[in-house]
Design an enzyme around this catalytic site. Sequence first.
Site, short mmCIF file in Angstrom:
data_model
loop_
_atom_site.label_atom_id
_atom_site.label_comp_id
_atom_site.label_asym_id
_atom_site.label_seq_id
_atom_site.Cartn_x
_atom_site.Cartn_y
_atom_site.Cartn_z
N GLU A 14 -7.19 17.34 18.28
CA GLU A 14 -6.92 17.28 16.85
C GLU A 14 -6.27 18.61 16.47
O GLU A 14 -6.80 19.67 16.82
CB GLU A 14 -8.24 17.10 16.08
CG GLU A 14 -7.97 16.97 14.60
CD GLU A 14 -9.24 16.83 13.75
OE1 GLU A 14 -10.33 16.72 14.31
OE2 GLU A 14 -9.08 16.84 12.51
N ARG A 52 -18.83 18.25 28.92
CA ARG A 52 -17.94 19.24 28.33
C ARG A 52 -18.24 20.60 28.93
O ARG A 52 -19.32 20.82 29.47
CB ARG A 52 -18.06 19.27 26.81
CG ARG A 52 -19.39 19.76 26.28
CD ARG A 52 -19.48 19.60 24.77
NE ARG A 52 -18.64 20.52 24.06
CZ ARG A 52 -17.68 20.16 23.19
NH1 ARG A 52 -17.44 18.89 22.96
NH2 ARG A 52 -16.97 21.06 22.57
N LYS A 58 -13.43 24.71 17.76
CA LYS A 58 -12.39 25.24 16.90
C LYS A 58 -12.97 25.60 15.53
O LYS A 58 -12.67 26.63 14.98
CB LYS A 58 -11.28 24.19 16.73
CG LYS A 58 -10.41 24.04 17.94
CD LYS A 58 -9.42 22.88 17.76
CE LYS A 58 -10.00 21.59 18.24
NZ LYS A 58 -9.32 20.40 17.88
P1 ATP Z 1 -13.61 21.34 18.78
O1 ATP Z 1 -15.03 21.28 18.39
O2 ATP Z 1 -13.23 22.59 19.45
O3 ATP Z 1 -12.67 20.96 17.67
P2 ATP Z 1 -13.15 18.76 19.78
O4 ATP Z 1 -13.82 18.00 20.85
O5 ATP Z 1 -13.35 18.28 18.39
O6 ATP Z 1 -13.51 20.26 19.93
P3 ATP Z 1 -10.50 17.86 20.10
O7 ATP Z 1 -9.29 18.55 19.65
O8 ATP Z 1 -10.89 16.61 19.45
O9 ATP Z 1 -11.62 18.94 20.02
O10 ATP Z 1 -10.53 17.70 21.68
C1 ATP Z 1 -9.47 17.21 22.45
C2 ATP Z 1 -10.02 16.81 23.78
O11 ATP Z 1 -10.58 17.93 24.44
C3 ATP Z 1 -11.11 15.77 23.66
O12 ATP Z 1 -10.91 14.78 24.63
C4 ATP Z 1 -12.38 16.53 23.92
O13 ATP Z 1 -13.34 15.73 24.49
C5 ATP Z 1 -11.88 17.64 24.85
N1 ATP Z 1 -12.73 18.82 24.74
C6 ATP Z 1 -12.99 19.53 23.63
N2 ATP Z 1 -13.87 20.51 23.89
C7 ATP Z 1 -14.15 20.43 25.20
C8 ATP Z 1 -14.99 21.17 26.09
N3 ATP Z 1 -15.73 22.19 25.65
N4 ATP Z 1 -15.04 20.79 27.39
C9 ATP Z 1 -14.29 19.77 27.84
N5 ATP Z 1 -13.49 19.05 27.05
C10 ATP Z 1 -13.41 19.36 25.75
MG MG Z 2 -12.54 16.72 17.40
#
Ligand code: ATP
Ligand code: MG
Length: 822
Positions: A83, A309, A319
């Site tokens: 995102e 994760r 983020k």
């Molecule tokens: P954040 O909390 O940092 O915004 P998120 O999961 O909401 O993390 P996204 O931008 O939706 O962030 O994530 C894009 C992809 O990266 C998703 O498939 C998510 O599962 C993966 N991802 C995010 N954080 C991790 C992590 N710590 N380890 C492995 N994969 C991750």
């Molecule tokens: Mg997300």
Amino acid sequence: MAESNDTGDRGAAENALSGSPTPRRADDPEARALRGGAESAAGSEGDGAPSPRLRTDFVRAQVEEDNRTGLYGGRVHTRFPPEPNGFLHIGHSKSICLNFGIAEEYGGACNLRFDDTNPETEDMAYVRAAEKDIRWLGFEWDGLFFASDYFEQLYDFAETLIRKGKAYVDSLTEEEIREHRGTVTEPGRPSPYRVRSVEENLDLFRRMRAGEYEDGAHVLRAKIDMASPNMIMRDPVLYRIRHASHYRTADEWCIYPLYDFTHCLSDALEDITHSVCTLEFENNRELYDWVLDEVGYTDPRPHQYEFNRLNLDYTVTSKRKLIPLVEEGRVSGWDDPRMSTLAAFRRRGVTPEAIRAFCDMIGVVKSDSREDLAKLEYAIRDDLNRKAPRVMGVLEPLRVVVTTFPDEETDWLDAPYYPRDVPLEGSRKVPFTREILIERSDFQEDPPKGWRRLAPGWEVRLRYGYVIECEEVVKDDSGRVVELRCSHDPGSRGGSAPDGRKIKGTIHWVSADHALPAEVRLYDRLFTEPDPQAGPEGTDLSDFVNPESLVVAAGARLEPSIAEDDPDTRYQFERLGYFWRDPVDSTADALVFNRIVTLRDTWAKRATQVPEPTAPTKRTEGGTAPRTEAGASRRPSPPTLGPEGQARFDRFRGELGVSHDDARGLAANPVLSRYLDEAVDAGAPAPAAARWLVNELLREAKDTPLESLPVSGVNVAELLSLVADGTLSVGIAREVFADMVGGGGRPFDIVERRGLRQISDDDALSPLIATVVDEHPDEVRRYREGKSALLGFFVGKVMRGSGGKANPERVRALLARALEEV
Ligand code: ATP
Ligand code: MG
């Protein structure tokens, strides 16, 4: 932003890299410790080329199974779906390596898809940053997509569900929907609107789209099962009304689809085969399949798989939680080299190969885990060890006059770039002159047992140069050592004494006449807590910012050969760590170097060792580092405590609840121990007082004996109470503390004298806020058009305007109001 290093490692050393990288020796203890466990052995990656994998994982096993059964006719298509609401971080690199890696290994494809269904928080700048980061890691996408491009199709799918009687418009409030949902032990209750007819639902949904209703007036829900044991299946919301402008679709839409509806359908529209996501989405898989089934997708269609994760100690991987650190100026930006973003790693000098090797090392499994930061640092060192030329630099110089060496003469010594176990060639000339500079911490007037460096009357070897003996110590009026006068053994040129006598130590040095001045930034972990994200929602991470996460050696000196090198060169400064030029701040006239990583895991050893020659000076919190001359940072290093010390240690740990490291540091020092007792008697919480004494007092004290400082435990307690009641922010409290140590006086008086109180008073803040709002009409307009994420931008401006003194929560509240009123 670091613009100059997109292609990663282009250093001079790497250009020289020939053949395959050196495997680490099997007896390397760090390698052995890190290899343990079934999940951590992996193929090592060389210079960018994918290597055969030694180990597989359940996702790859699934791909192979599907290839075997022919479910997708041998097709493999993954996607990485961030995102665009912040910068990608180290956690994302795991998902990137997995998705792009699988596509590469199985001859498939991987899409980059921005999952952008939240108008409030998303921005094109984040899209650009993510693209740059993925390319930097060494991957290229096959298709570039945006969920927002599917809004029309998604809308049609929603109407399909309504027509099938599988979705309805609900007019309960968000709160009521939550109440109706039930609990894990109780089934939910149907909404009274669940029985609406298809015609009524279609009509309402179309009018929702047409903008006839306010935010929150209605939602579209799937009609599944209010009694499902999987709470996600109790009629999940699919669409909500949001009158907000989207960074791509602008005001075309005022209803936005939710993740669960959007994600599976985007996968299906792109013909994805394996949709891998993190474990938190395990329960959402049922809904993923339900939506695809109901809309009419049958196999071969995408399937979702969940992996663990990446959670990394001392690191924030969210983020959302990183944003406040940027906005409140705790760090200099998204690419501050202490951050966990890929932009920060890039700027710090970490190579993409190291990050990919780390992702390989940690493995992909189906249960949650945490990784030790030492693993990441190992991967970084292991990569640099094979590439980085070794050069010399001195962080905190002490002048040495070699009285027996002729004035005006320069002896150009031969110095190889690489040690014998690195199969690279090359050398440079290092100038030796009568005046040289050594590391201040490599000299001790009164050396402890086992000292192997310089002391009065002792001999030491200068790396690649001569053996010198310290004959005289010159001090200034305050008793500080300012110069050593040494003789040299002319027969020892290149290192060994001609008579075969044993020289115990070797130290690094530079020629005072030829050395280049540089600012060297020593980075350390950003947080003091292993799991800074563990606290309840809303916990202020800035409380856990490690005050020593940035230490600046402003007066460092580096050997002159580096002036000739490619600015992207990563070096090992002998005995100090790996470094490279800061790609943003370094210029030919004013060199700035970042420490990429230390040579060893200094945290594991800190408690037991004589300190390494670490550096100097001042920690800073924000982006602009104060440039101060060095003063050795002292850390208590108490190998043995003695019976009294041990008793104090036990009491601090047991009765007072002080952390292990702090208790050791305090117990080893009777003066510090007394300060702690005084502070606790005066009402301070012991763990916090201990932390201040160990971290702040020792640093501020520099070389002054503690007992002669104008500090008392009572003053420490008073300072802590000013922080606790919100009068002072932690950052400002540190300034007050420095004043206390420097000049004496009660914190309360210092605060009054210097006008340092945190400003929480609305009347005082309002003019500042008004100025910032006036100065940024464009941002105000965009904010009012729906870019509410800009609030953070304004908060940052006001905080800076107040010199960091404004209370950020008040600022946020007042700004939100002021921006509405403009
Ligand atoms: P954040 O909390 O940092 O915004 P998120 O999961 O909401 O993390 P996204 O931008 O939706 O962030 O994530 C894009 C992809 O990266 C998703 O498939 C998510 O599962 C993966 N991802 C995010 N954080 C991790 C992590 N710590 N380890 C492995 N994969 C991750
Ligand atoms: Mg997300």
